[in-house]
Scaffold this motif. Sequence first.
Motif, PDB file in Angstrom:
ATOM      1  N   PHE A   1       0.848  -1.189   0.000  1.00  0.00           N
ATOM      2  CA  PHE A   1       0.000   0.000   0.000  1.00  0.00           C
ATOM      3  C   PHE A   1       0.888   1.245   0.000  1.00  0.00           C
ATOM      4  O   PHE A   1       1.955   1.252   0.620  1.00  0.00           O
ATOM      5  N   TYR A   2       0.405   2.293  -0.669  1.00  0.00           N
ATOM      6  CA  TYR A   2       1.150   3.542  -0.763  1.00  0.00           C
ATOM      7  C   TYR A   2       0.361   4.672  -0.103  1.00  0.00           C
ATOM      8  O   TYR A   2      -0.873   4.660  -0.095  1.00  0.00           O
ATOM      9  N   ALA A   3       1.094   5.648   0.421  1.00  0.00           N
ATOM     10  CA  ALA A   3       0.442   6.803   1.045  1.00  0.00           C
ATOM     11  C   ALA A   3       1.252   8.056   0.764  1.00  0.00           C
ATOM     12  O   ALA A   3       2.494   8.028   0.799  1.00  0.00           O
ATOM     13  N   LEU A   4       0.569   9.131   0.458  1.00  0.00           N
ATOM     14  CA  LEU A   4       1.189  10.450   0.319  1.00  0.00           C
ATOM     15  C   LEU A   4       0.866  11.265   1.554  1.00  0.00           C
ATOM     16  O   LEU A   4      -0.223  11.157   2.115  1.00  0.00           O
ATOM     17  N   GLY A   5       1.804  12.101   1.962  1.00  0.00           N
ATOM     18  CA  GLY A   5       1.616  12.914   3.153  1.00  0.00           C
ATOM     19  C   GLY A   5       0.654  14.060   2.931  1.00  0.00           C
ATOM     20  O   GLY A   5      -0.274  13.976   2.120  1.00  0.00           O
ATOM     21  N   ASP A   6       0.901  15.164   3.643  1.00  0.00           N
ATOM     22  CA  ASP A   6      -0.010  16.302   3.599  1.00  0.00           C
ATOM     23  C   ASP A   6       0.247  17.234   2.426  1.00  0.00           C
ATOM     24  O   ASP A   6      -0.444  18.234   2.265  1.00  0.00           O
ATOM     25  N   ARG A   7       1.262  16.933   1.624  1.00  0.00           N
ATOM     26  CA  ARG A   7       1.553  17.800   0.485  1.00  0.00           C
ATOM     27  C   ARG A   7       0.542  17.549  -0.632  1.00  0.00           C
ATOM     28  O   ARG A   7      -0.290  16.661  -0.564  1.00  0.00           O
ATOM     29  N   GLY A   8       0.654  18.351  -1.698  1.00  0.00           N
ATOM     30  CA  GLY A   8      -0.294  18.235  -2.799  1.00  0.00           C
ATOM     31  C   GLY A   8      -0.308  16.854  -3.422  1.00  0.00           C
ATOM     32  O   GLY A   8       0.721  16.211  -3.560  1.00  0.00           O
ATOM     33  N   ARG A   9      -1.499  16.387  -3.780  1.00  0.00           N
ATOM     34  CA  ARG A   9      -1.643  15.073  -4.384  1.00  0.00           C
ATOM     35  C   ARG A   9      -2.369  15.203  -5.717  1.00  0.00           C
ATOM     36  O   ARG A   9      -3.328  15.973  -5.849  1.00  0.00           O
ATOM     37  N   PRO A  10      -1.955  14.434  -6.712  1.00  0.00           N
ATOM     38  CA  PRO A  10      -2.660  14.479  -7.999  1.00  0.00           C
ATOM     39  C   PRO A  10      -4.074  13.926  -7.867  1.00  0.00           C
ATOM     40  O   PRO A  10      -4.356  13.074  -7.013  1.00  0.00           O
ATOM     41  N   GLU A  11      -4.977  14.390  -8.729  1.00  0.00           N
ATOM     42  CA  GLU A  11      -6.373  13.969  -8.646  1.00  0.00           C
ATOM     43  C   GLU A  11      -6.539  12.474  -8.862  1.00  0.00           C
ATOM     44  O   GLU A  11      -7.413  11.848  -8.289  1.00  0.00           O
ATOM     45  N   GLU A  12      -5.670  11.889  -9.689  1.00  0.00           N
ATOM     46  CA  GLU A  12      -5.819  10.465 -10.003  1.00  0.00           C
ATOM     47  C   GLU A  12      -5.207   9.555  -8.951  1.00  0.00           C
ATOM     48  O   GLU A  12      -5.221   8.329  -9.082  1.00  0.00           O
ATOM     49  N   TRP A  13      -4.656  10.126  -7.886  1.00  0.00           N
ATOM     50  CA  TRP A  13      -4.034   9.306  -6.843  1.00  0.00           C
ATOM     51  C   TRP A  13      -5.078   8.450  -6.142  1.00  0.00           C
ATOM     52  O   TRP A  13      -6.095   8.939  -5.651  1.00  0.00           O
TER      53      TRP A  13
END
Length: 467
Positions: free
Chosen positions: A219-231
């Motif tokens: 599993f992957y996770a992005l922090g509080d920074r900007g994330r692409p819409e398709e994430w």
Amino acid sequence: MIELLTETAATQEPQRIRGLEMPWNRVMGSTEGPAGAARALGPWHPQEFMAECVETVPEAGGMMTFVFRRCDGAPLAFRAGQYVNIAFPVNGEDQEPVDRSYSLSSSPTEPWTFSVTVKRDPGGLVSPWVHDNVRPGTVLDMLGPVGAFHLPDADRRARYLFLAAGAGITPVMSMLRTIHDLPGTADVVVLYHGAEAGGFAFHKELAYIASVDSRVKVFYALGDRGRPEEWDGFKGRLSAAMIDEVAPDANGRQVYACGPEGYLNTATELLKKVGVDDTSIYMEFFSGDRQTLLEYQAELAHAADIAEEIAEEIADSAEDYYESQPAAFGMYEPGYDEDGTLQASGLPLEAVDPDAPASTEAAAPEAATPDASSFDTVGTGSLTLSFLRTGINVRIDPEEHILEVAQRAGVRIGANCKEGMCGSCKVVKLSGDIDMNHQGGIRKREIDAGKFLPCCSTARTDMVIDA
């Protein structure tokens, strides 16, 4: 008919032996002497050796994998998750090398070559040099394998939760590759935090392993920074809810976590909330764990001239964690001015003719050495440790470790692992004899120069120590 056979094959699970067992485990447990080849593949002790780079592989997230082989032709026997200490000639071949420790990212099941993966820190001393200068054919001095952060040699249950953030994926990758290479039942969940969608190192290999090995989920996770819409992965920092979603049975797993210090501190608290016992949590704190920082908080307050510098180093954990072996806090640094390091004052060096008659002039007085007999003496014990820089004598018994007694008496010696692995407590012994049982945290050339690790050393005689 062909379609039906394909569907049936897809639903069948492989038949496996129970649990995981490392290739060398039975050799280590054998009552008879193992064969030479088998012994060579057992991770018995750290060694000093030379290794040649044979390949470089760019990775996502500003990382680079460097593949090495030992110059002596021997395999590198290690446990998945351990690291090697490498001496880099950052300041030139004629200068003292700079030591850094990097986790091994390859699997010990393929021991004839081994890999380290280095994240480039633009503000770092070593990692930019490594990225710019280490190429196939480069030969470096190494010490290893070292480290207690590794998979067990045998595990009948083999149920793991791997938590990784940023370059913390490196030792986790070694563990995952090892499990994928081995037969046996296992249940592995990987939760990998990254700063940006395109910055996950090894993402193609991780996707492949998860697609062909039913024992592994990633599993992957992005922090509080900007994330692409398709994430479509997780969003936000590590949380108890996130752990519950990927591993609702976390309290029944062994947890291995690696990443920046703040991430690991958070993980420690969250794992307790979801019921994971402390004995099931394994973490790598290269930059010093929370207890170490608390122990030194008071001492740093007294070192006002360098406290700001140290605080900045602790706050910027990228260089400390991702590329450096923990170093002792520099409580005694050289002075500086606008031109750089201040030079020691004294008489100029002169060549001496050994056949010339001795001078009748009085010799220049040497710098005064503190008289340890004038120091205050604390503690009880049959032996005396004289710490020249601190100006104190500490009584100690032969069975006590020097670091523990020294710190209790107020001697400022940095320390992280306290097990003889990290080398952070290294100091100079001016006189006296010790017994040192280190785990690879010090090199032979350093021992020959009078250095030792007080965390794993006991005194055999009275000693004088430069600390």
